[in-house]
Design a protein around this motif. Sequence first.
Motif, PDB file in Angstrom:
ATOM      1  N   CYS A  90       0.689  -3.435   6.189  1.00 44.04           N
ATOM      2  CA  CYS A  90       0.446  -4.874   6.023  1.00 44.04           C
ATOM      3  C   CYS A  90       0.406  -5.211   4.541  1.00 44.04           C
ATOM      4  O   CYS A  90       0.000  -4.384   3.723  1.00 44.04           O
ATOM      5  CB  CYS A  90      -0.884  -5.255   6.684  1.00 44.04           C
ATOM      6  N   VAL A  91       0.840  -6.415   4.198  1.00 41.77           N
ATOM      7  CA  VAL A  91       0.648  -6.979   2.861  1.00 41.77           C
ATOM      8  C   VAL A  91      -0.333  -8.134   2.980  1.00 41.77           C
ATOM      9  O   VAL A  91      -0.169  -9.015   3.835  1.00 41.77           O
ATOM     10  CB  VAL A  91       1.969  -7.474   2.245  1.00 41.77           C
ATOM     11  N   VAL A  98      -2.915  -0.890   3.430  1.00 43.74           N
ATOM     12  CA  VAL A  98      -2.826  -2.308   3.052  1.00 43.74           C
ATOM     13  C   VAL A  98      -2.462  -2.415   1.582  1.00 43.74           C
ATOM     14  O   VAL A  98      -3.111  -1.796   0.734  1.00 43.74           O
ATOM     15  CB  VAL A  98      -4.159  -3.041   3.316  1.00 43.74           C
ATOM     16  N   CYS A  99      -1.441  -3.218   1.292  1.00 45.05           N
ATOM     17  CA  CYS A  99      -1.105  -3.560  -0.104  1.00 45.05           C
ATOM     18  C   CYS A  99      -1.711  -4.928  -0.380  1.00 45.05           C
ATOM     19  O   CYS A  99      -1.294  -5.928   0.210  1.00 45.05           O
ATOM     20  CB  CYS A  99       0.411  -3.577  -0.297  1.00 45.05           C
ATOM     21  N   TYR A 100      -2.715  -4.956  -1.263  1.00 45.71           N
ATOM     22  CA  TYR A 100      -3.427  -6.209  -1.557  1.00 45.71           C
ATOM     23  C   TYR A 100      -2.889  -6.770  -2.872  1.00 45.71           C
ATOM     24  O   TYR A 100      -3.005  -6.162  -3.926  1.00 45.71           O
ATOM     25  CB  TYR A 100      -4.933  -5.980  -1.662  1.00 45.71           C
ATOM     26  N   LEU A 138      -0.149 -11.279   5.547  1.00 48.35           N
ATOM     27  CA  LEU A 138      -1.306 -12.171   5.715  1.00 48.35           C
ATOM     28  C   LEU A 138      -1.559 -12.905   4.400  1.00 48.35           C
ATOM     29  O   LEU A 138      -1.783 -12.280   3.365  1.00 48.35           O
ATOM     30  CB  LEU A 138      -2.552 -11.372   6.111  1.00 48.35           C
ATOM     31  N   LEU A 139      -1.518 -14.222   4.440  1.00 45.15           N
ATOM     32  CA  LEU A 139      -1.780 -15.040   3.256  1.00 45.15           C
ATOM     33  C   LEU A 139      -3.223 -15.520   3.299  1.00 45.15           C
ATOM     34  O   LEU A 139      -3.671 -16.099   4.293  1.00 45.15           O
ATOM     35  CB  LEU A 139      -0.843 -16.250   3.212  1.00 45.15           C
ATOM     36  N   CYS A 168      -2.006  -6.321  12.003  1.00 46.93           N
ATOM     37  CA  CYS A 168      -1.292  -5.044  12.050  1.00 46.93           C
ATOM     38  C   CYS A 168      -1.076  -4.552  13.479  1.00 46.93           C
ATOM     39  O   CYS A 168      -0.173  -3.756  13.752  1.00 46.93           O
ATOM     40  CB  CYS A 168      -2.064  -3.978  11.266  1.00 46.93           C
ATOM     41  N   ALA A 169      -1.914  -5.010  14.417  1.00 44.50           N
ATOM     42  CA  ALA A 169      -1.852  -4.506  15.784  1.00 44.50           C
ATOM     43  C   ALA A 169      -0.867  -5.272  16.653  1.00 44.50           C
ATOM     44  O   ALA A 169      -0.628  -4.896  17.794  1.00 44.50           O
ATOM     45  CB  ALA A 169      -3.244  -4.559  16.417  1.00 44.50           C
ATOM     46  N   HIS A 170      -0.310  -6.358  16.163  1.00 42.67           N
ATOM     47  CA  HIS A 170       0.585  -7.185  16.977  1.00 42.67           C
ATOM     48  C   HIS A 170       1.986  -7.210  16.377  1.00 42.67           C
ATOM     49  O   HIS A 170       2.171  -7.058  15.174  1.00 42.67           O
ATOM     50  CB  HIS A 170       0.060  -8.631  17.070  1.00 42.67           C
ATOM     51  N   GLU A 171       2.954  -7.451  17.224  1.00 41.71           N
ATOM     52  CA  GLU A 171       4.319  -7.651  16.755  1.00 41.71           C
ATOM     53  C   GLU A 171       4.433  -9.059  16.176  1.00 41.71           C
ATOM     54  O   GLU A 171       4.107 -10.037  16.856  1.00 41.71           O
ATOM     55  CB  GLU A 171       5.304  -7.513  17.916  1.00 41.71           C
TER      56      GLU A 171
END
Length: 630
Positions: free
Chosen positions: A56-57, A10-12, A84-85, A127-130
């Motif tokens: 994920c970002v 994860v890039c936070y 994800l915002l 992350c688990a879904h398209e």
Amino acid sequence: METAPPVVRVCYLGGEPDRGETVADRLERADGRFDVELAADVDEALDRLAECEFDCVVSERGPRVDALDALERVREAHPNLPFLLVVGGESDETVAAALDAGATDVFRRGPETGTHGVLANRIAAVCAHEATDLSYRTELLDEALAIADVGAWEYDVETERLAWTAEVYRIFDRSPNDDPTLEGALNGYHSDDRERVREAVKRAQGGEPYDLEVRIDAADGDPRWVRTRGEPRFEDGTVVRVRGTVQEITERKRRELAVEALHDIATSIQTAETVEAASEQTVAAAADVLDFHMCTVVLHEGDWLVPYATSEDAPTGGSRRMRTDQGLAGRTFQSGGSYVIDEVNGEESDPANPSYRSGLSVPIGEYGVFQAVSTEPAAFDEEDIELAELLVSHTANAIDRIEREAELKRQNERLDRFASIASHDLRNPLNVAQGRVELARTERDGPHLEAVDRAHDRMEALIEDLLRLAREGEAVTETEPVDLAELTRDCWRAVGTDAATIAVDVDGSVRADRRRLRRLVENLLRNAVEHGSTSSRTESDDAVEHAGDDASITVGSLSDGFYVADDGPGIPEDERDDVFEAGYSTSAEGTGLGLNIVARTAEAHGWDVRVTEGERGGARFEVTGVESAD
């Protein structure tokens, strides 16, 4: 032997430095699969994304991060990377904009969702879904927009599949079990607006976004307003989807339409000929536009607030005469403030009818009070107050105008009576006295008769000026374009003397009563001649050759009027306000009414007049607030 779950990188992005480290630490503890790397700004995040692969970002707004800008830049470089915002108190418009710009999901921190365990679960789900799966996006939109009262939809151009969020089903009064189609959705719009939406959707499929405010048909038969937006989505330059939102705006639209209607009604109310007519139009507008079907206007008369108009739907005896310190109406009148009462208290509010459960009360300027009531509790809110205040502002203006016109009429009637006395009751005995002097001269002439004759001449001048003063005090009701330069030269031919010269430097026409403007200019010119030098000067129409100490008068333009200036000794500053008072004169021959007539004439036109020092010394009289006729 169990296989270890894959690491989720994860890039936070964003947040305060200390907060970022805390978030990273707690996320890793909440889910052992997470490997969280921090980025202070979007440039650092893009560098990290370029160096290694992330799953994920996650981004939130921080001192060096604009979350929407970060989303757009990450999407440009990594269009399929889940994003994800994380939001806190941001507006629902921000949430909708983020989803519209391609955010995979929006996580709103709150009392029930603020734990890092909940956030970790959301990141794992992302992350688990398209991100391109239509049903998944619809589910996310449902969750993210539920609080916002914004419904989201997406139309797949190739498959013609339309997906709605739960809020769209609610707005269109459709069952969640219905399978929406594009044609069915279009048929949900009001027949007068349906074609506009249809054409907009067609344009969106061609690549053109839209943003409309239109009506939809509702089950109760009353059209509701929505704001609907559509944004085309491209792949390889081709529109593959149209994504949009629908938000109900009925209350806002009703308010906007009410404000427009009240502005349209303003002209009618403000041109009412009587206070009663203005009051009747006010309660009619309140019922028709604001749905205040039980309302009244009570106006101040001495120690009482007296009903002047009551709406048709009000019960018999629904309004009554009250003291100015009685009940809610009295409190409103005395305080000048507006009130909403959710539950009527008989002792404090003192309602005219016991069936009233709630009400609002708004002052009509200094003139009285407007009140609306309902038999239901809590029927009014602050928006109702604002609309009622807008309505009665027009009523107050109308009453103010009507009362001013009535006072002017009374004033003119008094001036007419005075003029009659001056013209007949004073002039007739004066004429008799003048005739007797002429007869006396046939028998014996002498200095005593000459003194009487001079006194008669002064009385004649006083009577003439008093008549003019009475006439100039009347309000001007009709005006016409008057060429100021031409009128000034005509006045000079009547007033001018070889001992003074004039320069006329004005252009254009003004709107005025020609006769009364002529009297004003003549009096200013006569005053300048009487108080200037007395030696001769050569005169021309527009310019003057200056020589010696002869009197020189200039009439010039101002941005909203004109001035008359002389080069005489001027007027001391502490006497400038006094010169316009009746009876003020520095000459034994003057009546002291000439400049008072100037002031009264200016006031009758709605102009201002003042005296100051001219550029070459002397006195300068400035007349301002004059309406141009050009």
